[in-house]
Design a protein around this motif. Structure first.
Motif, PDB file in Angstrom:
ATOM      1  N   GLN A  22      -6.415  -3.521   6.066  1.00 19.67           N
ATOM      2  CA  GLN A  22      -7.101  -2.977   7.230  1.00 19.67           C
ATOM      3  C   GLN A  22      -6.242  -3.096   8.488  1.00 19.67           C
ATOM      4  O   GLN A  22      -6.217  -2.186   9.317  1.00 19.67           O
ATOM      5  CB  GLN A  22      -8.440  -3.676   7.441  1.00 19.67           C
ATOM      6  CG  GLN A  22      -9.274  -3.050   8.573  1.00 19.67           C
ATOM      7  CD  GLN A  22     -10.675  -3.625   8.652  1.00 19.67           C
ATOM      8  OE1 GLN A  22     -11.124  -4.342   7.755  1.00 19.67           O
ATOM      9  NE2 GLN A  22     -11.388  -3.316   9.713  1.00 19.67           N
ATOM     10  N   ALA A  23      -5.520  -4.191   8.607  1.00 25.12           N
ATOM     11  CA  ALA A  23      -4.652  -4.372   9.776  1.00 25.12           C
ATOM     12  C   ALA A  23      -3.603  -3.277   9.848  1.00 25.12           C
ATOM     13  O   ALA A  23      -3.304  -2.744  10.935  1.00 25.12           O
ATOM     14  CB  ALA A  23      -3.986  -5.741   9.715  1.00 25.12           C
ATOM     15  N   ASN A  24      -3.042  -2.897   8.712  1.00 26.03           N
ATOM     16  CA  ASN A  24      -2.022  -1.852   8.690  1.00 26.03           C
ATOM     17  C   ASN A  24      -2.614  -0.475   9.000  1.00 26.03           C
ATOM     18  O   ASN A  24      -1.980   0.345   9.674  1.00 26.03           O
ATOM     19  CB  ASN A  24      -1.320  -1.834   7.328  1.00 26.03           C
ATOM     20  CG  ASN A  24      -0.410  -3.029   7.131  1.00 26.03           C
ATOM     21  OD1 ASN A  24      -0.008  -3.684   8.087  1.00 26.03           O
ATOM     22  ND2 ASN A  24      -0.080  -3.329   5.881  1.00 26.03           N
ATOM     23  N   ILE A  25      -3.809  -0.221   8.505  1.00 27.22           N
ATOM     24  CA  ILE A  25      -4.473   1.051   8.814  1.00 27.22           C
ATOM     25  C   ILE A  25      -4.712   1.171  10.320  1.00 27.22           C
ATOM     26  O   ILE A  25      -4.403   2.193  10.951  1.00 27.22           O
ATOM     27  CB  ILE A  25      -5.799   1.183   8.034  1.00 27.22           C
ATOM     28  CG1 ILE A  25      -5.532   1.288   6.524  1.00 27.22           C
ATOM     29  CG2 ILE A  25      -6.592   2.394   8.520  1.00 27.22           C
ATOM     30  CD1 ILE A  25      -6.785   1.269   5.671  1.00 27.22           C
ATOM     31  N   GLU A  26      -5.236   0.112  10.886  1.00 25.67           N
ATOM     32  CA  GLU A  26      -5.557   0.149  12.317  1.00 25.67           C
ATOM     33  C   GLU A  26      -4.298   0.154  13.184  1.00 25.67           C
ATOM     34  O   GLU A  26      -4.297   0.717  14.281  1.00 25.67           O
ATOM     35  CB  GLU A  26      -6.453  -1.034  12.670  1.00 25.67           C
ATOM     36  CG  GLU A  26      -7.835  -0.938  12.009  1.00 25.67           C
ATOM     37  CD  GLU A  26      -8.736  -2.109  12.330  1.00 25.67           C
ATOM     38  OE1 GLU A  26      -8.251  -3.074  12.974  1.00 25.67           O
ATOM     39  OE2 GLU A  26      -9.918  -2.069  11.934  1.00 25.67           O
ATOM     40  N   ALA A  27      -3.213  -0.438  12.678  1.00 29.88           N
ATOM     41  CA  ALA A  27      -1.967  -0.474  13.449  1.00 29.88           C
ATOM     42  C   ALA A  27      -1.293   0.896  13.528  1.00 29.88           C
ATOM     43  O   ALA A  27      -0.376   1.098  14.332  1.00 29.88           O
ATOM     44  CB  ALA A  27      -0.998  -1.479  12.838  1.00 29.88           C
ATOM     45  N   ASN A  28      -1.745   1.837  12.699  1.00 31.12           N
ATOM     46  CA  ASN A  28      -1.125   3.159  12.662  1.00 31.12           C
ATOM     47  C   ASN A  28      -2.134   4.278  12.929  1.00 31.12           C
ATOM     48  O   ASN A  28      -1.950   5.418  12.494  1.00 31.12           O
ATOM     49  CB  ASN A  28      -0.446   3.372  11.302  1.00 31.12           C
ATOM     50  CG  ASN A  28       0.755   2.480  11.104  1.00 31.12           C
ATOM     51  OD1 ASN A  28       1.858   2.801  11.535  1.00 31.12           O
ATOM     52  ND2 ASN A  28       0.531   1.338  10.456  1.00 31.12           N
ATOM     53  N   GLN A  29      -3.186   3.941  13.671  1.00 27.93           N
ATOM     54  CA  GLN A  29      -4.221   4.932  13.964  1.00 27.93           C
ATOM     55  C   GLN A  29      -3.704   6.097  14.800  1.00 27.93           C
ATOM     56  O   GLN A  29      -4.289   7.180  14.789  1.00 27.93           O
ATOM     57  CB  GLN A  29      -5.385   4.258  14.699  1.00 27.93           C
ATOM     58  CG  GLN A  29      -6.202   3.324  13.823  1.00 27.93           C
ATOM     59  CD  GLN A  29      -7.397   2.758  14.555  1.00 27.93           C
ATOM     60  OE1 GLN A  29      -8.504   3.272  14.437  1.00 27.93           O
ATOM     61  NE2 GLN A  29      -7.166   1.716  15.339  1.00 27.93           N
ATOM     62  N   ASP A  30      -2.593   5.879  15.510  1.00 26.86           N
ATOM     63  CA  ASP A  30      -2.071   6.936  16.377  1.00 26.86           C
ATOM     64  C   ASP A  30      -1.381   8.040  15.588  1.00 26.86           C
ATOM     65  O   ASP A  30      -1.035   9.079  16.154  1.00 26.86           O
ATOM     66  CB  ASP A  30      -1.079   6.346  17.387  1.00 26.86           C
ATOM     67  CG  ASP A  30       0.130   5.715  16.715  1.00 26.86           C
ATOM     68  OD1 ASP A  30      -0.021   5.228  15.575  1.00 26.86           O
ATOM     69  OD2 ASP A  30       1.215   5.726  17.326  1.00 26.86           O
ATOM     70  N   TYR A  31      -1.183   7.835  14.286  1.00 32.27           N
ATOM     71  CA  TYR A  31      -0.507   8.850  13.472  1.00 32.27           C
ATOM     72  C   TYR A  31      -1.517   9.452  12.506  1.00 32.27           C
ATOM     73  O   TYR A  31      -1.939   8.817  11.539  1.00 32.27           O
ATOM     74  CB  TYR A  31       0.662   8.239  12.707  1.00 32.27           C
ATOM     75  CG  TYR A  31       1.614   9.285  12.164  1.00 32.27           C
ATOM     76  CD1 TYR A  31       2.630   9.789  12.968  1.00 32.27           C
ATOM     77  CD2 TYR A  31       1.474   9.791  10.871  1.00 32.27           C
ATOM     78  CE1 TYR A  31       3.497  10.769  12.495  1.00 32.27           C
ATOM     79  CE2 TYR A  31       2.332  10.759  10.394  1.00 32.27           C
ATOM     80  CZ  TYR A  31       3.332  11.252  11.209  1.00 32.27           C
ATOM     81  OH  TYR A  31       4.184  12.230  10.748  1.00 32.27           O
ATOM     82  N   ALA A  32      -1.912  10.695  12.771  1.00 32.04           N
ATOM     83  CA  ALA A  32      -3.015  11.317  12.034  1.00 32.04           C
ATOM     84  C   ALA A  32      -2.643  11.688  10.602  1.00 32.04           C
ATOM     85  O   ALA A  32      -3.462  11.549   9.682  1.00 32.04           O
ATOM     86  CB  ALA A  32      -3.502  12.553  12.785  1.00 32.04           C
TER      87      ALA A  32
END
Length: 368
Positions: A22-32
């Motif tokens: 989850q941390a990795n998903i949220e860390a890359n939210q700016d890339y759709a």
């Protein structure tokens, strides 16, 4: 904007996934245009339940794609990564180990790098400032290039050097190795003990006994007896001691302290009990080890002065498993490099998997 796939494989690494996924998903939210592909390699520690109970939102959003295979009892890094990469739909595929954090904006960083050049791949191997072995698996490559080199070498069923080998073969194919640099957060990992790396390995789970015979200050013979009644046997060479003695070291072994004599393990079948062990080689010869109670060692029937001692130290047994795993893969790596072979598998990543907790519709990866 390139589509990027972050691929993670795991077998019984739930404790790591809880911290990183989850941390990795949220860390890359700016890339759709990013998907996270998680391959559960038949875990038994609750990974499936965790995904069902805590990550369903990300599955429904399309950000996370969860696959599970039930085909395997033991972990195989090369095969599992090949399966995950076959399932990924991105233009660029990145291996993200379960104990790795991507850091904020890593997907955008990858996109920028590959948008500037067509003939590259990303890895940490040229980053001279980095001293973290647990992040060496971080490799990003265009899917088309990954297919050209036929993925990770699936002869490497053990731990170690499969990532070094892939890097070598991508370079042999003609790509430029480009170091991952920048944000220190790209390289954060969960540190853990050696046994965590080995606990799901075939050798770890099948090892019955380890016997060692001292030969010289620079060599010892190791005999591994497995519970399936097979054995592996080889002479371990201390290259450092040989070098100090003035010996010429083979090119493939010069940078390593230890190697296996002849780059090959002798293999065969064994049977026996606490009093004797019969070793049946592939050439149909038989040697017998007899246990000498007074000395606490085994002697060979045809070489009575050659003494084998049983290893009881758990730490030393782990070291033997690690060495056996790494040196076997290392031999394949060096042969690929010396022979300038970049495509090694006739087929790769074949498996049966189930997608997003739907176990009614199997997916056969060879059809993808």
């Amino acid at each position: 904007m390139l589509k990027i796939s972050f691929c993670t494989v795991c077998m019984n690494r739930l404790q790591h996934l809880k911290e990183t996924l989850q941390a990795n998903i949220e860390a890359n939210q700016d890339y759709a245009n990013l998907e996270f592909v998680l391959l559960d390699y038949n875990s038994t520690d609750g990974v499936e339940d965790y995904i069902r109970n805590h990550m369903s939102y990300y599955i429904k959003s399309g950000k996370l794609v969860y696959y599970k295979t039930t085909s395997h009892l033991y972990f195989n890094r090369s095969h599992s990564r090949n399966v995950a990469f076959r399932l990924a739909t991105g233009d660029v595929l990145c291996n993200i180990d379960a104990d790795n954090f991507t850091g904020i904006g890593f997907a955008a960083y990858v996109n920028e790098a590959f948008s500037k050049a067509n003939d590259i791949f990303l890895s940490v191997f040229n980053n001279n400032l980095l001293n973290k072995s647990d992040v060496l698996g971080r490799i990003c490559v265009r899917k088309a290039d990954f297919y050209k080199v036929t993925g990770y070498d699936e002869r490497m069923v053990n731990y170690g050097f499969e990532d070094y080998d892939l890097v070598n073969r991508l370079e042999l194919y003609g790509l430029t190795k480009t170091p991952i640099t920048g944000n220190p957060g790209f390289f954060n990992v969960i540190e853990h003990e050696r046994n965590t790396r080995l606990e799901n390995e075939y050798l770890t789970n099948k090892l019955n006994d380890v016997l060692i015979s001292y030969l010289s200050p620079s060599s010892s013979e190791v005999l591994l007896l497995l519970t399936d009644n097979t054995y592996k046997r080889g002479v371990v060479i201390d290259n450092k001691s040989l070098r100090l003695a003035g010996a010429v070291i083979d090119e493939a072994q010069q940078e390593y302290q230890y190697s296996i004599l002849g780059d090959e393990w002798a293999q065969g079948l064994w049977s026996g009990d606490s009093e004797h062990i019969d070793l049946y080689s592939t050439s149909d010869t038989v040697q017998t080890l007899f246990y000498e109670t007074a000395g606490g060692y085994y002697t060979l029937s045809d070489m009575p002065k050659k003494l084998f001692y049983q290893v009881s130290s758990h730490d030393l047994i782990e070291q033997v498993i690690m060495f056996c795993s790494q040196v076997t893969n290392r031999i394949y790596m060096w042969k690929n490099k010396l022979n300038k072979t970049y495509a090694v598998n006739s087929v790769f990543g074949n498996d049966t998997v189930y997608k997003n907790l739907n176990f009614n519709n199997p997916i056969y990866t060879h059809q993808i």
